[in-house]
Design a protein around this motif. Structure first.
Motif, PDB file in Angstrom:
ATOM      1  N   UNK A 154     -12.948  -1.074  -7.767  1.00 48.11           N
ATOM      2  CA  UNK A 154     -11.941  -0.125  -7.272  1.00 48.11           C
ATOM      3  C   UNK A 154     -10.859   0.212  -8.307  1.00 48.11           C
ATOM      4  N   UNK A 213       0.828  -1.208   0.000  1.00 45.90           N
ATOM      5  CA  UNK A 213       0.000   0.000   0.000  1.00 45.90           C
ATOM      6  C   UNK A 213       0.863   1.259   0.000  1.00 45.90           C
ATOM      7  N   UNK A 258      -9.757 -14.500  -0.411  1.00 44.21           N
ATOM      8  CA  UNK A 258     -11.110 -14.947  -0.099  1.00 44.21           C
ATOM      9  C   UNK A 258     -11.880 -13.715   0.324  1.00 44.21           C
ATOM     10  N   UNK A 301      -4.511 -17.139  -2.257  1.00 44.77           N
ATOM     11  CA  UNK A 301      -5.483 -16.377  -3.040  1.00 44.77           C
ATOM     12  C   UNK A 301      -6.351 -15.558  -2.101  1.00 44.77           C
ATOM     13  N   UNK A 357      -1.244  -6.253  -2.783  1.00 47.36           N
ATOM     14  CA  UNK A 357      -1.278  -5.320  -1.649  1.00 47.36           C
ATOM     15  C   UNK A 357      -1.412  -6.073  -0.326  1.00 47.36           C
ATOM     16  N   UNK A 358      -2.235  -7.109  -0.340  1.00 43.44           N
ATOM     17  CA  UNK A 358      -2.415  -7.875   0.889  1.00 43.44           C
ATOM     18  C   UNK A 358      -1.145  -8.650   1.234  1.00 43.44           C
ATOM     19  N   UNK A 376      -8.963   3.636  -3.618  1.00 42.95           N
ATOM     20  CA  UNK A 376     -10.018   2.613  -3.540  1.00 42.95           C
ATOM     21  C   UNK A 376      -9.459   1.188  -3.542  1.00 42.95           C
ATOM     22  N   UNK A 377      -8.405   0.964  -4.358  1.00 41.98           N
ATOM     23  CA  UNK A 377      -7.815  -0.379  -4.405  1.00 41.98           C
ATOM     24  C   UNK A 377      -7.170  -0.724  -3.071  1.00 41.98           C
ATOM     25  N   UNK A 378      -6.478   0.263  -2.498  1.00 40.04           N
ATOM     26  CA  UNK A 378      -5.819   0.029  -1.207  1.00 40.04           C
ATOM     27  C   UNK A 378      -6.874  -0.273  -0.135  1.00 40.04           C
ATOM     28  N   UNK A 414      -9.775  -1.516  -0.605  1.00 35.39           N
ATOM     29  CA  UNK A 414     -10.550  -2.732  -0.881  1.00 35.39           C
ATOM     30  C   UNK A 414      -9.965  -3.970  -0.213  1.00 35.39           C
ATOM     31  N   UNK A 415      -8.682  -3.911   0.148  1.00 33.05           N
ATOM     32  CA  UNK A 415      -8.087  -5.149   0.692  1.00 33.05           C
ATOM     33  C   UNK A 415      -8.644  -5.495   2.068  1.00 33.05           C
ATOM     34  N   UNK A 416      -9.313  -4.533   2.704  1.00 33.38           N
ATOM     35  CA  UNK A 416      -9.932  -4.842   3.995  1.00 33.38           C
ATOM     36  C   UNK A 416     -11.032  -5.890   3.870  1.00 33.38           C
ATOM     37  N   UNK A 417     -11.593  -6.020   2.653  1.00 31.27           N
ATOM     38  CA  UNK A 417     -12.682  -6.977   2.459  1.00 31.27           C
ATOM     39  C   UNK A 417     -12.195  -8.380   2.149  1.00 31.27           C
ATOM     40  N   UNK A 418     -10.860  -8.534   2.078  1.00 30.42           N
ATOM     41  CA  UNK A 418     -10.323  -9.842   1.693  1.00 30.42           C
ATOM     42  C   UNK A 418      -9.481 -10.421   2.812  1.00 30.42           C
ATOM     43  N   UNK A 419      -9.366 -11.746   2.793  1.00 31.03           N
ATOM     44  CA  UNK A 419      -8.312 -12.372   3.581  1.00 31.03           C
ATOM     45  C   UNK A 419      -7.610 -13.403   2.693  1.00 31.03           C
ATOM     46  N   UNK A 420      -6.401 -13.766   3.104  1.00 30.71           N
ATOM     47  CA  UNK A 420      -5.626 -14.708   2.303  1.00 30.71           C
ATOM     48  C   UNK A 420      -6.006 -16.139   2.669  1.00 30.71           C
TER      49      UNK A 420
END
Lengths: 197, 309
Positions: B42, A15, B240, B238, B288-289, A32-34, A36-42
């Motif tokens: 986004x 980020x 989720x 990946x 990014x993650x 917005x892309x940065x 958006x990662x709050x909505x994901x997990x690995x």
């Protein structure tokens, strides 16, 4: 012109770098892309190279398992496919191989030694030491009782025909060699491989 | 043969070891980018612009006359001896990209928004020498100067046009690279952008690395780190989604615990239209993650997104 050696470079695409990235410099807001990662997990998966054990061809398979020790430690095979890099099978699987996942996850899959005692209708779990001990005992008793050194015509035969051995398929050459040595040196003649079954 | 239960093998699989890009490569990439722009809100504007850029690349590929054209025998010696025939370092001096760049800018002119117009004007004003310097930075995988970083992807796009055209002019695909250069492009020697796993029955499950510059694809065994060629500590990571709102992207990171790097991999079984460059840009959230998490660093070379770090 200076020659610069082509090499694989590692860099961190995080980020923090986005504010000065070419994307931002081209006039596209990276926020917005940065955000958006709050909505994901690995989630992690592993792919393990193995061999199908259901016949002596030993087709290559790739086993997919969920779980990454560092993230969420669930050990669970969820997909099996032919290994396209395998020099023999080149990604192909026969119906037995294509059904491997169901064998792996089968409720009736044998996971440990079990014994059904004579006269009993129940399977009882035993440990490996006990299982090997008992098999060896049975083999020794039967061989002592039925081993034939000479036949009726006085020829030396040294065979033991009251016990047979069914060996596994897809063994390595070394395993096959050792299996053969053990079984044949006991005088056993009824000997087959699962590969032909 | 495909039926309701999957694919039946049609014979012994002989996947080509190296695949040169098709004539309509940029057009297909543009279509994929356009589709991804709809799906990844986004990054919508960015991917939409990149789709127009890819479309402009297709126009430039078809319309411009290259500054240098190889003779029929030009590459035979390199091909015969397993050297990358389109080696960036060797050809850099011969290949001018001004014509490609002008064609790109002309094709983009009508489509870009206000925010991007200064880029086009800025590029038109640059001298050949300045463009050359930007191109050198792009090809060396460097982030360049912050003030001109926004111009670099457009210069990179022109380089891609020039090198894809060269790849198209090869009399045959080069052999698969061996030894230490196994993971560098056999056509031009550039590092790979990402991997794709084919789902077509003819080469089902086969992995190809794709070049970030000339889009040549070459074979690499599955479940193998493309940097250190170890396989013991590979994880496929990946994204989720916490709420299942949109269809997930097919992006995974093939992350290696031995060398601490990752390269994205796109299984076409998850999305048959996946295109490495387009899907790499669209799956920025995965980078990014991973960047946030900090265990792995990126090894993929995508000259259309340049980040310092």
């Amino acid at each position: 012109m200076t020659l610069r050696v082509t090499r694989r470079q590692f860099f961190k695409l995080g980020a923090a770098g986005m504010a000065t990235s070419s994307m931002a410099m081209m006039g596209f807001a990276p926020e917005p892309a940065v955000a958006s990662i709050r909505h994901f997990k690995l989630t992690g998966a592993k792919i393990t190279r193995s061999n199908c054990t259901y016949c002596s061809v030993g087709c290559g398979v790739l086993l997919y398992s969920r779980g990454d020790a560092a993230i969420n430690n669930v050990d669970d095979i969820y997909h099996v496919e032919g290994d396209p890099d395998h020099p023999v099978s080149r990604g192909s699987l026969c119906p037995k191989g294509a059904g491997l996942l169901d064998y792996i996850q089968s409720d009736s899959r044998l996971r440990y030694p079990q014994v059904r005692e004579a006269g009993s209708d129940e399977w009882k779990r035993i440990d490996w030491d006990e299982a090997l001990e008992r098999i060896a005992r049975h083999m020794k008793d039967d061989r002592d009782a039925n081993f034939v050194a000479d036949d009726d015509d006085g020829n030396t035969v040294n065979h033991w025909i009251s016990t047979g051995m069914l060996a596994a398929s897809a063994s390595t050459n070394e395993t096959a060699y050792l299996t053969h040595k053990v079984v044949r040196s006991l005088g056993m003649v009824a000997f087959d491989n699962q590969a032909r079954v | 043969m495909t039926h309701a239960f999957g694919n039946a093998p049609t014979g012994v699989m002989h996947p080509p070891e190296v695949r040169l890009p098709d004539d309509d490569h940029f057009a297909r990439r543009a279509r994929r980018l356009e589709e991804l722009a709809e799906r990844v809100a986004p990054l919508g504007d960015f991917l939409h612009f990149m789709a127009q850029l890819a479309q402009a690349q297709q126009v430039a590929l078809e319309r411009t006359t290259p500054s240098w054209q190889p003779g029929p025998e030009t590459f035979s010696l390199a091909l015969e001896h397993g050297m990358p025939p389109l080696n960036v370092q060797a050809l850099r001096g011969d290949i001018g990209i001004r014509a490609e760049l002008d064609a790109l800018l002309d094709a983009l002119e009508l489509h870009v928004g206000q925010a991007q117009r200064p880029l086009l004007d800025g590029l038109r004003k640059l001298s050949a020498e300045e463009i050359g310097r930007l191109a050198d930075d792009v090809l060396a995988g460097e982030a360049g100067d912050e003030r001109t970083r926004g111009l670099m992807p457009l210069v990179a796009a022109a380089l891609q046009v020039a090198w894809l055209r060269l790849a198209r002019s090869l009399p045959q695909a080069p052999a698969r690279p061996v030894g230490e250069v196994r993971t560098l492009c056999p056509s031009c020697g550039s590092p790979p952008l990402a991997s794709v796993i084919e789902s077509d029955p003819q080469y089902n499950g086969v992995r190809y690395l794709q070049c970030g510059l000339c889009a040549t694809q070459w074979y690499l065994e599955r479940s193998l780190c493309s940097v250190c060629e170890q396989s013991g500590k590979l994880d496929y990571l990946s994204l989720a989604q916490e709420s299942d709102a949109t269809a997930p992207l097919p992006a995974q990171a093939e992350a290696c615990g031995d060398c601490g790097s990752y390269l994205k991999i796109f299984p076409r079984a998850l999305d048959v239209d996946a295109e490495p460059l387009a899907d790499d840009l669209a799956s920025l959230a995965l980078d990014l993650l991973l960047g946030e998490e900090g265990r792995y660093r990126r090894s993929g070379f995508n000259p259309l997104l340049i980040v310092e770090g």
